[in-house]
Design an enzyme around this catalytic site. Structure first.
Site, PDB file in Angstrom:
ATOM      1  N   GLU A 261       0.804  -1.492   0.338  1.00 45.88           N
ATOM      2  CA  GLU A 261      -0.038  -0.026   0.268  1.00 45.88           C
ATOM      3  C   GLU A 261       0.935   1.461   0.015  1.00 45.88           C
ATOM      4  O   GLU A 261       1.860   1.532   0.644  1.00 45.88           O
ATOM      5  CB  GLU A 261      -0.994  -0.224   1.261  1.00 45.88           C
ATOM      6  CG  GLU A 261      -1.970   1.414   1.052  1.00 45.88           C
ATOM      7  CD  GLU A 261      -2.176   1.214   2.781  1.00 45.88           C
ATOM      8  OE1 GLU A 261      -3.479   2.042   2.977  1.00 45.88           O
ATOM      9  OE2 GLU A 261      -1.546   0.762   3.899  1.00 45.88           O
TER      10      GLU A 261
ATOM     11  N   LYS B  35      -9.733   2.637  -2.660  1.00 42.45           N
ATOM     12  CA  LYS B  35     -10.061   2.009  -1.671  1.00 42.45           C
ATOM     13  C   LYS B  35     -11.543   2.159  -1.594  1.00 42.45           C
ATOM     14  O   LYS B  35     -12.335   3.604  -1.630  1.00 42.45           O
ATOM     15  CB  LYS B  35      -9.251   2.268  -0.749  1.00 42.45           C
ATOM     16  CG  LYS B  35      -9.587   1.740   0.716  1.00 42.45           C
ATOM     17  CD  LYS B  35      -8.591   2.413   2.117  1.00 42.45           C
ATOM     18  CE  LYS B  35      -9.197   1.461   3.876  1.00 42.45           C
ATOM     19  NZ  LYS B  35      -7.645   1.905   4.702  1.00 42.45           N
TER      20      LYS B  35
ATOM     21  N   CYS C 177      -5.445  -2.381   3.147  1.00 44.56           N
ATOM     22  CA  CYS C 177      -5.589  -1.862   4.534  1.00 44.56           C
ATOM     23  C   CYS C 177      -6.016  -2.945   5.300  1.00 44.56           C
ATOM     24  O   CYS C 177      -6.503  -4.370   5.457  1.00 44.56           O
ATOM     25  CB  CYS C 177      -5.357  -0.474   4.424  1.00 44.56           C
ATOM     26  SG  CYS C 177      -5.226  -0.270   6.438  1.00 44.56           S
TER      27      CYS C 177
END
Length: 528
Positions: free
Chosen positions: A288, A354, A407
């Protein structure tokens, strides 16, 4: 033991609160990296005995009568979340002293908020309490509902769900492939709390022992069968390389260090294959926000990636993606925490943003007001992130599609389970360097294992500082890089498993358990 249970039952005031806090904190030892799951067989029976005595005065009002039960559950949850989540404060030290003032909010404020769910659970359970073993099933159903609420209330934060405590290893993870994470919360509490009834007399003890053996024995038996006798996933055939640069988070934030970090990623990606039995990696995965600058602004960086990739190779990289508002003069820009697929010509062929951002980490709730007071998101510099419009699969190649999880998106088992299963894999890119060498990265990796089992799909996990690794569809670790280890690992991608029977009915299974356990409690209380 009966004498001990009676002493605990009679506790009140600060003594009751202290014991509840202590057993909650001890329960956190069942989480990664310790995995002392057997502690639950001690702490939950004590919680049951505390609730046996959590009775408000008769003359108190309808609401005040529930205070003892609420505070018992709240202090239990407060201890559990303080002990299990204290490491979040480490992220605030990366740019200290700018965010140091918020450390008490992370260490105590967040646990205090999350503990409300457990306080509500014990109030609900105590409303249908009885002196029989049925009260344990009511408690399990109530905690199950509380954990379900934690998945979406205030954007959701189901980190360290109670089901995690009874699933320390692949042997004890396999049940979740059939019933799902929500139902496992119910079954975990029931299994842990049943020993509270072992020391009663007559049929109650026999019933408790029988239920305990069915739950724990069934849980272990499913694990033995699925790991040893059920069909094994074949290898998909593609070789994947995970790159773990182990860059200190403070270094990534330093101006001018971007090229050093980027060059390290290129070097690790280009290393020769150590295992001569493996072919050249088909896919390379970076963690990430691995590139510490806006990649699309740097054509020379994109060219360097193209030069690094061999013919037929692709790079899957966690980056910050920039989008310019076409209606503005170019000054209005949006930033996304994204995963990009880049081919050997340096062309971005697909991307996924995301969708589940971290409040106060990647964006500010009520941002306009809070920015006036000087607040900003911890992990988003001054720009802040926008969430993707919807979760999209990431086409990797013909016949291979990935579910991208950036994440902490990997902790939302219910959201992932609602996605259509693909004939591919799950990719989790993360940057746990924010949390240092604490239990946080280990808990995060453990939850990645659980998602692999629940989905019946392999998980490839690339973390900046660790833990990175390959997890097969049964939760087994095929290869990994430990926390703080710099390097790259190659492995053959395992294939997905057939969808377990009952997977499409996991929501119904959860609510069936809740209704069944609640009915047992209500009937027992009525008869009593």
């Amino acid at each position: 033991m009966q004498r001990l249970s009676q002493k605990i039952l009679l506790l009140s005031g600060w003594k009751r609160a202290l014991i509840a806090f202590m057993i909650g904190a001890l329960t956190a030892l069942a989480l990664a990296p310790f995995h002392f799951f057997f502690i639950g067989f001690l702490t939950f029976p004590i919680l049951v005995w505390l609730l046996d005595g959590a009775v408000g005065p008769i003359e108190a009002g309808r609401i005040a009568r529930h205070f003892p039960a609420f505070w018992t559950g709240w202090f239990f949850g407060f201890g559990y979340f303080v002990a299990g989540l204290w490491w979040i404060s480490n992220a605030l030290l990366v740019e200290a002293p700018e965010f140091a003032w918020a450390i008490p909010l992370a260490v105590l404020g967040l646990p205090a908020l999350l503990a409300i769910f457990y306080g509500a659970a014990t109030v609900l359970a105590r409303s249908f309490w009885s002196s029989s073993v049925a009260r344990i099933f009511v408690l399990a159903a109530s905690f199950g509902v509380a954990e379900w609420l934690r998945t979406f209330v205030l954007t959701g934060f189901p980190w360290n769900a109670l089901s995690n405590t009874i699933q320390p290893s692949p042997l004890m993870m396999q049940s979740s492939a059939f019933v799902g994470a929500d139902a496992m919360n119910v079954l975990a509490v029931a299994c842990f709390a049943l020993p509270a009834a072992f020391f009663t007399k007559g049929r109650e003890r026999i019933l408790a022992l029988l239920c305990f053996m069915i739950l724990l024995g069934g849980h272990l038996s499913i694990g033995v069968w699925r790991l040893n006798y059920s069909p094994e996933p074949d290898a998909e055939g593609s070789i994947v390389r995970i790159v773990q640069p182990a860059v200190d988070q403070s270094t990534k934030l330093e101006p001018g260090d971007g090229k050093v970090v980027f060059d390290a990623l290129l070097e690790l990606s280009s290393q020769p294959i150590v295992d001569e039995t493996l072919a050249r990696p088909r896919y390379i995965i970076w963690p990430e926000t691995s590139v510490p600058f806006i990649l699309t602004r740097e054509p020379q960086a994109v060219a360097a990636i193209a030069d690094m990739l061999k013919v037929g190779q692709s790079l899957i990289a966690g980056v910050v993606r920039e989008e310019v508002d076409e209606d503005s003069d170019g000054s209005q820009r949006r930033y996304y925490n994204s995963m990009l697929l880049i081919n050997d010509e340096g062309i971005i062929t697909s991307a996924a943003d995301k969708t589940h951002l971290v409040p106060f980490g990647e964006y500010l709730p009520f941002s306009e007001q809070l920015k006036q007071w000087g607040f900003k998101a911890v992990a988003a510099a001054d720009r802040g992130y926008f969430s993707g419009a919807q979760r999209r699969s990431l086409p990797i190649s013909t016949g291979l599609t990935a579910i991208p999880l950036i994440c902490y998106e990997v902790i939302f088992g219910g959201e992932i389970n609602r996605l259509e299963k693909t004939d591919g894999l799950m990719i989790n890119v993360t940057n746990d360097a924010w949390y240092g060498h604490t239990p946080g990265p280990y808990q995060h990796f453990h939850q990645s294992q659980l998602r692999a089992v629940e989905m019946g799909m392999p998980m490839v996990r690339a973390a900046n500082n660790g833990i990175s690794g390959f997890i097969d569809a049964k939760g087994r670790i095929k290869a990994k890089l430990e926390y703080g280890q710099t390097g790259a690992i190659d492995a053959e991608l395992p294939a997905s498993l057939a969808i377990p029977f009952g997977k499409q009915f996991q929501s119904q299974i959860f609510w069936l358990l809740v209704v069944l356990f609640a009915t047992i409690g209500i009937v027992s209380r009525t008869r009593g």
